[in-house]
Design an enzyme around this catalytic site. Structure first.
Site: not given
Length: 260
Positions: A9-10, A41-42, A73-75, A184-186
């Protein structure tokens, strides 16, 4: 037997995915990598991520020899998943917005997708909506980064956090909205804040359960250790902020912290 699952992930939002996978595969060796040097990353372009993510995962694969990679990470997934799969001879599971389960869950036919601005505008998301929610209304909102610096808590927050409150006005415009995809995994780590920020009660949907099922399926029949082993957290920038996450990482069995 001791080849790890590699989570990428970022930041540390991917810990929300790791938590669910751990429940299914409690003794799986784990390497978790946070590209905090590239965070967030966004704020990066598609071209930057298409180059950066496969290159980093190539280095991590050489170093850790994973049996499977989860891009948590979705992005990164909606932009670079195909490139990573083309570059590596390792099974790769991506994290993409859970529009399909949301379409099955909604009673009103109005779904929200909450993620980074770069995620929600991707053609990949267009295709998911067309395939699984063509008869639904899909509202998208790119949550902005919250000002005020970087934070670290026991939940695993790190970096300039995405602000779920910024979705309030966008989603309040449609009272029929009853289901929101956390793209967003956050965000699952901020469940209380999300609920408080919602203009009216909604169902939150994320990809973690589906990813856990997929990982278990792809590794079915493979040998695992009898007992859990100490996992490793890897940061692309090993600084004080990364070291301060030690307690949150240790709660998830990630006892070693290293730099890439």
């Amino acid at each position: 037997m001791h080849q790890p699952l590699l989570f990428f992930d970022s930041g540390v939002g991917g810990l929300s995915i790791l938590d669910v996978v751990r429940k299914r595969l409690p003794t799986a060796p784990i390497v978790y990598c946070a590209d905090n040097a590239g965070y967030p990353y966004g704020a990066r372009t598609e071209a930057e991520l298409t180059a950066r993510v496969p290159a980093l995962l190539g280095r991590l694969t050489e170093r850790h020899n994973p049996r499977l990679i989860v891009i948590a990470c979705n992005t990164a997934s909606v932009i670079a998943l195909a490139d990573v799969r083309a570059a590596l001879d390792v099974p790769v599971v991506g994290t993409v917005p859970a529009i399909k389960p949301a379409a099955s869950l909604t009673r009103t036919g109005v779904i929200g997708v909450l993620g980074t601005a770069v995620t929600v505008r991707q053609p990949y998301v267009d295709r998911l909506a067309a395939e699984f929610a063509a008869d639904k209304r899909v509202l998208r909102h790119g949550a902005r980064a919250r000002r005020g610096g970087r934070g670290q808590t026991a939940r695993g927050d790190a970096g300039p956090r995405r602000d779920p409150r910024s979705a309030h006005a966008a989603f309040a415009q449609d009272a029929a909205l009853d289901t929101v995809v956390l793209a967003c995994t956050h965000f699952p780590l901020l469940a209380d804040e999300l609920t408080a920020a919602a203009p009216h009660p909604v169902a939150w949907v994320d990809s973690a359960d589906g990813i856990a099922r997929r990982v278990a399926h792809l590794t079915q029949g493979q040998g695992w250790p009898d007992t859990p082993s100490a996992g490793t957290a890897v940061f692309t920038r090993l600084d004080e902020s990364a070291q301060a996450l030690g307690p949150a990482l240790a709660e998830r069995g990630l006892m070693q912290i290293k730099g890439l």
